[in-house]
Design a protein around this motif. Sequence first.
Motif, PDB file in Angstrom:
ATOM      1  N   VAL A  55       2.047  -4.873   2.865  1.00 45.01           N
ATOM      2  CA  VAL A  55       0.929  -5.260   3.738  1.00 45.01           C
ATOM      3  C   VAL A  55       0.734  -6.768   3.707  1.00 45.01           C
ATOM      4  O   VAL A  55       0.376  -7.364   4.731  1.00 45.01           O
ATOM      5  N   GLU A 112     -14.637 -10.992  10.252  1.00 43.22           N
ATOM      6  CA  GLU A 112     -15.189 -10.532  11.541  1.00 43.22           C
ATOM      7  C   GLU A 112     -16.710 -10.331  11.441  1.00 43.22           C
ATOM      8  O   GLU A 112     -17.209  -9.233  11.742  1.00 43.22           O
ATOM      9  N   PRO A 158      -3.152 -10.013  14.961  1.00 46.15           N
ATOM     10  CA  PRO A 158      -3.416  -8.710  15.581  1.00 46.15           C
ATOM     11  C   PRO A 158      -4.000  -7.701  14.610  1.00 46.15           C
ATOM     12  O   PRO A 158      -3.855  -7.839  13.390  1.00 46.15           O
ATOM     13  N   SER A 159      -4.653  -6.683  15.160  1.00 47.76           N
ATOM     14  CA  SER A 159      -5.250  -5.627  14.345  1.00 47.76           C
ATOM     15  C   SER A 159      -4.180  -4.985  13.455  1.00 47.76           C
ATOM     16  O   SER A 159      -3.084  -4.681  13.915  1.00 47.76           O
ATOM     17  N   GLY A 160      -4.526  -4.835  12.192  1.00 55.56           N
ATOM     18  CA  GLY A 160      -3.616  -4.174  11.261  1.00 55.56           C
ATOM     19  C   GLY A 160      -2.604  -5.086  10.607  1.00 55.56           C
ATOM     20  O   GLY A 160      -1.769  -4.625   9.811  1.00 55.56           O
ATOM     21  N   CYS A 161      -2.655  -6.406  10.889  1.00 49.42           N
ATOM     22  CA  CYS A 161      -1.628  -7.300  10.327  1.00 49.42           C
ATOM     23  C   CYS A 161      -1.901  -7.633   8.860  1.00 49.42           C
ATOM     24  O   CYS A 161      -1.037  -8.206   8.185  1.00 49.42           O
ATOM     25  N   GLY A 162      -3.116  -7.322   8.356  1.00 49.20           N
ATOM     26  CA  GLY A 162      -3.374  -7.546   6.928  1.00 49.20           C
ATOM     27  C   GLY A 162      -4.478  -8.549   6.620  1.00 49.20           C
ATOM     28  O   GLY A 162      -4.686  -8.908   5.458  1.00 49.20           O
ATOM     29  N   LYS A 163      -5.234  -8.964   7.614  1.00 52.34           N
ATOM     30  CA  LYS A 163      -6.259 -10.014   7.399  1.00 52.34           C
ATOM     31  C   LYS A 163      -7.342  -9.552   6.402  1.00 52.34           C
ATOM     32  O   LYS A 163      -7.681 -10.300   5.479  1.00 52.34           O
ATOM     33  N   SER A 164      -7.864  -8.348   6.603  1.00 54.56           N
ATOM     34  CA  SER A 164      -8.930  -7.872   5.697  1.00 54.56           C
ATOM     35  C   SER A 164      -8.379  -7.659   4.293  1.00 54.56           C
ATOM     36  O   SER A 164      -9.075  -7.914   3.303  1.00 54.56           O
ATOM     37  N   THR A 165      -7.149  -7.195   4.217  1.00 56.64           N
ATOM     38  CA  THR A 165      -6.544  -7.009   2.893  1.00 56.64           C
ATOM     39  C   THR A 165      -6.419  -8.357   2.192  1.00 56.64           C
ATOM     40  O   THR A 165      -6.742  -8.481   1.001  1.00 56.64           O
ATOM     41  N   TYR A 187       0.863  -1.182   0.000  1.00 56.13           N
ATOM     42  CA  TYR A 187       0.000   0.000   0.000  1.00 56.13           C
ATOM     43  C   TYR A 187       0.900   1.232   0.000  1.00 56.13           C
ATOM     44  O   TYR A 187       2.035   1.177   0.478  1.00 56.13           O
ATOM     45  N   TRP A 188       0.346   2.340  -0.472  1.00 59.75           N
ATOM     46  CA  TRP A 188       1.051   3.617  -0.346  1.00 59.75           C
ATOM     47  C   TRP A 188       0.790   4.191   1.036  1.00 59.75           C
ATOM     48  O   TRP A 188      -0.341   4.198   1.504  1.00 59.75           O
ATOM     49  N   TYR A 230       4.564   0.438   1.432  1.00 62.06           N
ATOM     50  CA  TYR A 230       4.973  -0.520   2.461  1.00 62.06           C
ATOM     51  C   TYR A 230       4.263  -1.842   2.223  1.00 62.06           C
ATOM     52  O   TYR A 230       3.193  -1.885   1.610  1.00 62.06           O
ATOM     53  N   GLN A 258     -17.834  -7.349   8.084  1.00 65.92           N
ATOM     54  CA  GLN A 258     -18.213  -6.811   9.398  1.00 65.92           C
ATOM     55  C   GLN A 258     -19.127  -5.590   9.222  1.00 65.92           C
ATOM     56  O   GLN A 258     -19.673  -5.089  10.196  1.00 65.92           O
TER      57      GLN A 258
HETATM   58  N1  LIG Z   1      -6.520   1.207   1.233  1.00 66.71           N
HETATM   59  C1  LIG Z   1      -5.486   1.293   2.063  1.00 66.71           C
HETATM   60  N2  LIG Z   1      -4.432   2.097   1.786  1.00 66.71           N
HETATM   61  C2  LIG Z   1      -3.364   2.158   2.601  1.00 66.71           C
HETATM   62  N3  LIG Z   1      -3.233   1.423   3.745  1.00 66.71           N
HETATM   63  C3  LIG Z   1      -4.250   0.600   4.066  1.00 66.71           C
HETATM   64  C4  LIG Z   1      -5.423   0.489   3.266  1.00 66.71           C
HETATM   65  N4  LIG Z   1      -6.253  -0.415   3.852  1.00 66.71           N
HETATM   66  C5  LIG Z   1      -5.639  -0.835   4.970  1.00 66.71           C
HETATM   67  N5  LIG Z   1      -4.438  -0.228   5.119  1.00 66.71           N
HETATM   68  C6  LIG Z   1      -3.452  -0.483   6.178  1.00 66.71           C
HETATM   69  O1  LIG Z   1      -2.930  -1.787   5.934  1.00 66.71           O
HETATM   70  C7  LIG Z   1      -2.706  -2.474   7.164  1.00 66.71           C
HETATM   71  C8  LIG Z   1      -3.518  -3.767   7.169  1.00 66.71           C
HETATM   72  O2  LIG Z   1      -4.908  -3.448   7.229  1.00 66.71           O
HETATM   73  P1  LIG Z   1      -6.028  -4.581   7.302  1.00 66.71           P
HETATM   74  O3  LIG Z   1      -7.352  -3.898   7.389  1.00 66.71           O
HETATM   75  O4  LIG Z   1      -5.807  -5.540   6.187  1.00 66.71           O
HETATM   76  O5  LIG Z   1      -5.666  -5.278   8.686  1.00 66.71           O
HETATM   77  P2  LIG Z   1      -6.501  -6.275   9.616  1.00 66.71           P
HETATM   78  O6  LIG Z   1      -5.557  -7.312  10.089  1.00 66.71           O
HETATM   79  O7  LIG Z   1      -7.723  -6.736   8.903  1.00 66.71           O
HETATM   80  O8  LIG Z   1      -6.930  -5.327  10.812  1.00 66.71           O
HETATM   81  P3  LIG Z   1      -8.234  -5.386  11.777  1.00 66.71           P
HETATM   82  O9  LIG Z   1      -8.144  -6.686  12.539  1.00 66.71           O
HETATM   83  O10 LIG Z   1      -8.049  -4.174  12.661  1.00 66.71           O
HETATM   84  O11 LIG Z   1      -9.457  -5.296  10.887  1.00 66.71           O
HETATM   85  C9  LIG Z   1      -3.101  -1.499   8.267  1.00 66.71           C
HETATM   86  O12 LIG Z   1      -1.919  -0.847   8.700  1.00 66.71           O
HETATM   87  C10 LIG Z   1      -4.027  -0.521   7.571  1.00 66.71           C
HETATM   88  O13 LIG Z   1      -3.983   0.741   8.178  1.00 66.71           O
END
Ligand SMILES: Nc1ncnc2c1ncn2[C@@H]1O[C@H](COP(=O)(O)OP(=O)(O)OP(=O)(O)O)[C@@H](O)[C@H]1O
Length: 223
Positions: A22, A169, A41-48, A11-12, A20, A91
């Motif tokens: 993801v 979630e 953990p939150s932010g580790c990239g699961k939703s991505t 992601y940018w 960086y 979610q």
């Molecule tokens: N469109 C985007 N552009 C830039 N960064 C993004 C974008 N979407 C998510 N991020 C960042 O990428 C990282 C991973 O996000 P992601 O939502 O995949 O994590 P997650 O594990 O699902 O978190 P959570 O459990 O809190 O939902 C986070 O640091 C988030 O801030």
Amino acid sequence: MLEAVEVSKKYWDRSSGRQYDVLQSCSLQIAAGEAVGMMGPSGCGKSTLARVLLRLLPTDSGRIIFQTQDVTQLSQKQLKPFRQQVQFISQRPESFFDPLLKLGASLREPLQIFDLPDSSEIIEAALATVKLSPALLDRYPHQVSGGEVQRLSIARALLLKPKLLILDEPTSMLDISVQAQILQLLKNIRRQEQMAFLFISHDKAVINYMCDRQLYMQEGRIT
Ligand SMILES: Nc1ncnc2c1ncn2[C@@H]1O[C@H](COP(=O)(O)OP(=O)(O)OP(=O)(O)O)[C@@H](O)[C@H]1O
């Protein structure tokens, strides 16, 4: 059934103007009918990862294979069978429903898109599966509760007879008693329909209850 092979994504970061990582070389396999949990953990990239697997976001490298077909680069038109067979439960289920459309019309929409039989009986049977009254079909999304809108999004997915549900979630926005009802419902549906699940949650108890096995993600890697 679904396989990710060394999927990476950047992601940018707008504040630094840099890219960086993801997702870093993420590989996984989900067999037909299997329920796989994904924790981390939150932010580790699961939703991505969920969105990349659903072909809602492009990968930078790696491959996504669904039932032996490489779907990584398929066009939207070529993706149509994939779009029917792999459904997403989010979610934020309200995002699936047009606020200006009655819920009945929103439930019918995917049947029309995929040229599937569309009748009141089919819609009402899907509602019965998720234990909702047909009276809701005449309402707008803002006229139902959070638990009801999640049940409706599950009904919407089931109408397409998917082989795999990717659930991100799905109960995190609901209160505890509604969470338990939705989890029980999903578990029953999976058993009846013999669907595969990729179930994302930060809650170990939920993953243990719902899944056959679990994967763990940390800083964009499946460990
Ligand atoms: N469109 C985007 N552009 C830039 N960064 C993004 C974008 N979407 C998510 N991020 C960042 O990428 C990282 C991973 O996000 P992601 O939502 O995949 O994590 P997650 O594990 O699902 O978190 P959570 O459990 O809190 O939902 C986070 O640091 C988030 O801030």
